[in-house]
Design a protein around this motif. Structure first.
Motif, PDB file in Angstrom:
ATOM      1  N   GLN A  99       0.802  -1.221   0.000  1.00  0.00           N
ATOM      2  CA  GLN A  99       0.000   0.000   0.000  1.00  0.00           C
ATOM      3  C   GLN A  99       0.841   1.280   0.000  1.00  0.00           C
ATOM      4  N   GLN A 100       2.176   1.148  -0.034  1.00  0.00           N
ATOM      5  CA  GLN A 100       3.061   2.316  -0.039  1.00  0.00           C
ATOM      6  C   GLN A 100       3.726   2.551  -1.390  1.00  0.00           C
TER       7      GLN A 100
ATOM      8  N   PHE B  83       7.464   6.564  -8.389  1.00  0.00           N
ATOM      9  CA  PHE B  83       6.929   7.917  -8.478  1.00  0.00           C
ATOM     10  C   PHE B  83       7.928   8.845  -9.166  1.00  0.00           C
ATOM     11  N   ALA B  84       8.285   9.971  -8.573  1.00  0.00           N
ATOM     12  CA  ALA B  84       9.202  10.911  -9.234  1.00  0.00           C
ATOM     13  C   ALA B  84      10.648  10.427  -9.216  1.00  0.00           C
ATOM     14  N   ASP B  85      10.942   9.427  -8.399  1.00  0.00           N
ATOM     15  CA  ASP B  85      12.315   8.928  -8.271  1.00  0.00           C
ATOM     16  C   ASP B  85      12.553   7.802  -9.270  1.00  0.00           C
ATOM     17  N   ARG B  86      13.464   8.037 -10.194  1.00  0.00           N
ATOM     18  CA  ARG B  86      13.719   7.085 -11.266  1.00  0.00           C
ATOM     19  C   ARG B  86      15.087   6.454 -11.099  1.00  0.00           C
ATOM     20  N   GLY B  87      15.233   5.246 -11.581  1.00  0.00           N
ATOM     21  CA  GLY B  87      16.511   4.557 -11.544  1.00  0.00           C
ATOM     22  C   GLY B  87      16.472   3.322 -10.669  1.00  0.00           C
ATOM     23  N   SER B  88      17.497   2.490 -10.818  1.00  0.00           N
ATOM     24  CA  SER B  88      17.526   1.198 -10.125  1.00  0.00           C
ATOM     25  C   SER B  88      17.588   1.335  -8.606  1.00  0.00           C
TER      26      SER B  88
ATOM     27  N   THR C 275       9.436  17.636   9.015  1.00  0.00           N
ATOM     28  CA  THR C 275       8.033  17.333   8.723  1.00  0.00           C
ATOM     29  C   THR C 275       7.514  18.051   7.480  1.00  0.00           C
ATOM     30  N   ALA C 276       7.734  19.338   7.369  1.00  0.00           N
ATOM     31  CA  ALA C 276       7.203  20.097   6.227  1.00  0.00           C
ATOM     32  C   ALA C 276       7.840  19.630   4.917  1.00  0.00           C
ATOM     33  N   HIS C 277       9.156  19.450   4.896  1.00  0.00           N
ATOM     34  CA  HIS C 277       9.855  18.974   3.696  1.00  0.00           C
ATOM     35  C   HIS C 277       9.341  17.586   3.310  1.00  0.00           C
ATOM     36  N   TYR C 278       9.192  16.723   4.295  1.00  0.00           N
ATOM     37  CA  TYR C 278       8.699  15.363   4.062  1.00  0.00           C
ATOM     38  C   TYR C 278       7.315  15.407   3.411  1.00  0.00           C
ATOM     39  N   GLN C 279       6.403  16.200   3.959  1.00  0.00           N
ATOM     40  CA  GLN C 279       5.040  16.292   3.421  1.00  0.00           C
ATOM     41  C   GLN C 279       5.041  16.829   1.991  1.00  0.00           C
ATOM     42  N   ARG C 280       5.832  17.878   1.737  1.00  0.00           N
ATOM     43  CA  ARG C 280       5.923  18.429   0.374  1.00  0.00           C
ATOM     44  C   ARG C 280       6.438  17.376  -0.600  1.00  0.00           C
ATOM     45  N   TYR C 281       7.451  16.642  -0.187  1.00  0.00           N
ATOM     46  CA  TYR C 281       8.043  15.622  -1.045  1.00  0.00           C
ATOM     47  C   TYR C 281       7.039  14.507  -1.329  1.00  0.00           C
TER      48      TYR C 281
ATOM     49  N   SER D 230       6.023  14.217  -5.127  1.00  0.00           N
ATOM     50  CA  SER D 230       6.542  13.059  -5.859  1.00  0.00           C
ATOM     51  C   SER D 230       5.429  12.269  -6.545  1.00  0.00           C
ATOM     52  N   GLY D 231       4.196  12.482  -6.121  1.00  0.00           N
ATOM     53  CA  GLY D 231       3.069  11.732  -6.652  1.00  0.00           C
ATOM     54  C   GLY D 231       2.669  10.538  -5.803  1.00  0.00           C
ATOM     55  N   ARG D 232       3.461  10.238  -4.787  1.00  0.00           N
ATOM     56  CA  ARG D 232       3.188   9.072  -3.939  1.00  0.00           C
ATOM     57  C   ARG D 232       1.841   9.213  -3.219  1.00  0.00           C
ATOM     58  N   GLU D 233       1.627  10.354  -2.581  1.00  0.00           N
ATOM     59  CA  GLU D 233       0.413  10.556  -1.782  1.00  0.00           C
ATOM     60  C   GLU D 233      -0.844  10.372  -2.633  1.00  0.00           C
ATOM     61  N   GLY D 234      -0.875  11.004  -3.800  1.00  0.00           N
ATOM     62  CA  GLY D 234      -2.037  10.892  -4.686  1.00  0.00           C
ATOM     63  C   GLY D 234      -2.275   9.471  -5.168  1.00  0.00           C
ATOM     64  N   PHE D 235      -1.194   8.784  -5.514  1.00  0.00           N
ATOM     65  CA  PHE D 235      -1.292   7.399  -5.981  1.00  0.00           C
ATOM     66  C   PHE D 235      -1.875   6.504  -4.897  1.00  0.00           C
ATOM     67  N   ILE D 236      -1.360   6.627  -3.685  1.00  0.00           N
ATOM     68  CA  ILE D 236      -1.845   5.812  -2.570  1.00  0.00           C
ATOM     69  C   ILE D 236      -3.322   6.094  -2.307  1.00  0.00           C
TER      70      ILE D 236
END
Length: 177
Positions: free
Chosen positions: A79-80, A90-95, A154-160, A164-170
């Motif tokens: 679920q993550q 999400f926004a992070d690409r690569g192996s 906390t604020a940086h984490y929430q923005r990221y 990144s698209g993670r929050e919306g996807f979940i």
């Protein structure tokens, strides 16, 4: 209550976003950000990001299976992430950002494979589930500034997480929690 402890290791893209969901559960002793699956001993963040070490960003979870069983960890892991994305998360690409379950014993391997099959059959995702299930390898703890990032920044984490698209996807696939 039993004091039995086990280790679980999951790669789910940026490790910052993989700590909080597990950290807040009963029976979870600790969640450590780090690197695993590669060939470089004691890699640095910069080395892992350079895509030359073979490592993935991951979290290693020490848990009490009598309180929070491995099956529940697997359910929470799925679920993550976007289990259909073979190129990162999400926004992070690569192996170094590819998702994986690193099993520590045959029982974990069996449970991971069963959970992957259940997810494939569920119909939640239209594309194939491509998340790797791999034998656990040495785990190297990430630098201190990465540990517990969601608490320290906390604020940086929430923005990221949102950017990144993670929050919306979940939220789209599993609903807002």
């Amino acid at each position: 209550m039993s004091e039995k402890k086990e280790i679980a290791t999951f790669a789910g893209g940026c490790f910052w976003c993989m700590v909080k969901p597990f950290d807040e559960q009963p029976g979870i002793e600790k969640v450590v950000s780090g690197y695993t699956g590669g060939h470089t001993e004691n890699p640095t963040y910069e080395e892992v990001c350079s895509e030359t070490t073979g490592h993935r960003e991951a979290v290693q979870i020490t848990f009490q299976p009598d309180v929070f069983p491995y099956e529940k960890l697997l359910e929470l892991f799925w679920q993550q992430i976007d289990p259909t994305d073979a190129g990162g998360q999400f926004a992070d690409r690569g192996s170094s950002y590819r998702a994986a379950i690193f099993y520590h014993n045959e029982k974990q391997k069996e449970l991971a494979e069963e959970s992957k099959k259940r997810l494939e059959k569920s119909g939640i995702f239209k594309a194939p589930i491509v998340t790797d299930i791999l034998k656990a390898e040495p785990f190297y703890e990430a630098e201190d500034y990465h540990q517990g990032f969601y608490k320290k920044n906390t604020a940086h984490y929430q923005r990221y997480r949102i950017g990144s698209g993670r929050e919306g996807f979940i939220n789209q696939h599993w609903g807002a929690k």
